[in-house]
Structure formats: structure tokens, C-alpha cells
Scaffold this active site. Sequence first.
Site, PDB file in Angstrom:
ATOM      1  N   HIS A 120       1.734  -3.555   7.753  1.00  0.00           N
ATOM      2  CA  HIS A 120       1.101  -2.236   7.651  1.00  0.00           C
ATOM      3  C   HIS A 120       1.726  -1.387   6.544  1.00  0.00           C
ATOM      4  CE1 HIS A 120      -0.595  -2.438  12.041  1.00  0.00           C
ATOM      5  NE2 HIS A 120      -1.286  -3.148  11.177  1.00  0.00           N
ATOM      6  N   CYS A 128       0.999   6.533  -7.579  1.00  0.00           N
ATOM      7  CA  CYS A 128      -0.001   7.495  -8.038  1.00  0.00           C
ATOM      8  C   CYS A 128      -1.363   6.821  -8.016  1.00  0.00           C
ATOM      9  CB  CYS A 128       0.325   7.976  -9.451  1.00  0.00           C
ATOM     10  SG  CYS A 128      -1.022   8.969 -10.139  1.00  0.00           S
ATOM     11  N   CYS A 153       1.781  13.328  -8.983  1.00  0.00           N
ATOM     12  CA  CYS A 153       2.381  12.543 -10.071  1.00  0.00           C
ATOM     13  C   CYS A 153       2.508  13.435 -11.310  1.00  0.00           C
ATOM     14  CB  CYS A 153       1.459  11.369 -10.358  1.00  0.00           C
ATOM     15  SG  CYS A 153       1.951  10.330 -11.721  1.00  0.00           S
ATOM     16  N   THR A 193       5.857  -3.855  20.964  1.00  0.00           N
ATOM     17  CA  THR A 193       4.477  -3.643  20.501  1.00  0.00           C
ATOM     18  C   THR A 193       3.508  -3.762  21.673  1.00  0.00           C
ATOM     19  OG1 THR A 193       2.672  -4.499  19.117  1.00  0.00           O
ATOM     20  CG2 THR A 193       4.401  -6.078  19.730  1.00  0.00           C
TER      21      THR A 193
END
Length: 253
Positions: A120, A128, A153, A193
Site C-alpha cells: 500500500h 510532485c 513542489c 490485520t
Amino acid sequence: MDERLKKLVEDSDNIVFFGGAGVSTESGIPDFRSEKGLYHAKQTYGYPPETMLSHTFYVNHTEMFFKYYKENLIHTEAEPNAAHRALAKLEKAGKLKGIVTQNIDGLHQKAGSQKVYEVHGTIMTNHCEKCGKPYGLDYVVDEKNCRNGVPKCSCGGTVKPDVVLYEEMLPEDTVAKAVKAISEADLLIIGGTSLNVYPAAGFINYFHGRNIVLINMAETPFDSRADLVIHEPIGKVMNLDGQEDIFKEKAGR
Ligand code: CNA
């Protein structure tokens, strides 16, 4: 370490760990589904976490996304706990071949683990959207680089975390490596989990080895398929602190 788990670890030299947010709760990072998790916390923003962490929400409510993201998913002060440390130790001993994690907090690496497949993504790296320039976590949390909380950025583009949002694709290369590691393992340790988030939770179906150990506070849909199920805190179950040489002899074979 729990004696039953220790025995299985002793008998294996190809262990893979598959984990989630519960691995980091003992480091002070809330998970999603525990009682103290983000799903049960007062939803100050009026949206559930899954909505706020979706690609659509990121695009349409960028400022609110970053506010929520920084408040709830970034914990710069968090340190690895006994479970992270034990996994790093098992890798060093040559027993553990990889960690497949749904976590984005970077705590496995901080504990010294090297083979970490972050399916993930991670909060540690950012890019950016316009020019692709990479940025670290420090840049994103520093408000002087942000406009209304949104990191910008030098080219003016928005700096987006390398975290997989809901509706986004999982990183293909990482997933391929994670699935390969699981399919080659002889012991799969699943921990912290709820096994509710797909496709990640489905990766454990690629396991064809000998034993599955499941360490999770709450029951999971996978409990009946595991050889050993332990409903206790994972830091306590896996703890190897102060036991430096425990698996050394076997690792040397
Ligand atoms: P989840 O659905 O919140 O499930 C966590 C599970 O861990 C629950 O079943 C708990 O019972 C269990 N648990 C909590 N604490 C412990 C403990 N100390 N010992 C053993 N078990 C414990 O989280 P999942 O990871 O299954 O869901 C996947 C989401 C959560 C991923 O997309 C993650 O990116 C996301 N997430 C990550 C973080 C992080 O990076 N630390 C934090 C919050 C959410």
C-alpha cells in the site's frame, strides 16, 4: 516469543510475514478497525476514513485530504515495537525471507528489516504530480512548503504521498515480489490485520507451504485456515528482545 510459534520458527528457514496496521498499534499508531481505531474515532470531518483516503476525495478535497492524512496517518515520533524488532531479527538470522505489509508507516525499515514489500506504499516518499520531483516526509510535514496544508513542489505542482489510496492501483512490481515470496515460503505468519482489505488480503491464498500462524487481537475470516491462532498482542507474542542468538545455530546450517 510464544513457545508454539518458536517451535514452528525453529523448523523453518523460509518464513514470510504478512501484516497490517495491528503491527504498529503498540507503537502508538491507531489502526482502522480496533476499538481505538480510526473507524471508531469520532469522525470530525463527517466522512469515514475510506472516503477521505480515496483518490476521488484527494482530487476533489485536496486540502481536507492533507489535513486528515497528516493528523491521522503521519506519526513522526513513532518507534518500532517488539514485533518489528523480532521480525528484523528473524531476517538477520536467515529465517525470514520477506515482510509483506499493508502498513505505510515505514517502521519495519526503521527496525532494520530489509526485504519489505509495502503493497500500500509508504508515507516516507512523495512525488510532485507535475514534474515528478521526489520529496521526503520531512518536506511534506513542514508547513512552510505547504499552501493551506497542501505540500507544493518548487514547480508549483502538488506533492502527493506514495501511498496507495482507495480506488488506486497497487504497485505492480511490489505485488509481484510479495506474491512470489508468499508462494515460496514454508511458514506464513499473518499478524495485526483484519484481512478485510482486498486485493491485499487475497495474497495469502498464494501460500502453499507447511504452516500458517495467525496472530491478531480480533478474529479474522481466515482463523479456521490457520494451524496456530493467537488472539493476543503481537508485540508480546513475537517478542525476542534480549535474545540475540536464539536462532543462530540453525541459521548457520
Ligand atoms: P485493520 O483493518 O485496522 O485491522 C487491524 C487488526 O489488527 C484488527 O483486527 C485488530 O484486532 C488487530 N490488532 C490491533 N492491535 C493489535 C496488536 N497489538 N496485536 C495483534 N493484533 C492487533 O488494519 P489492516 O491493516 O488489516 O487494514 C488494512 C489498511 C489499514 C491498510 O490499507 C493500511 O494502509 C491501513 N492503515 C495502516 C496504518 C499503518 O501504516 N500503521 C495505520 C492505520 C491504517
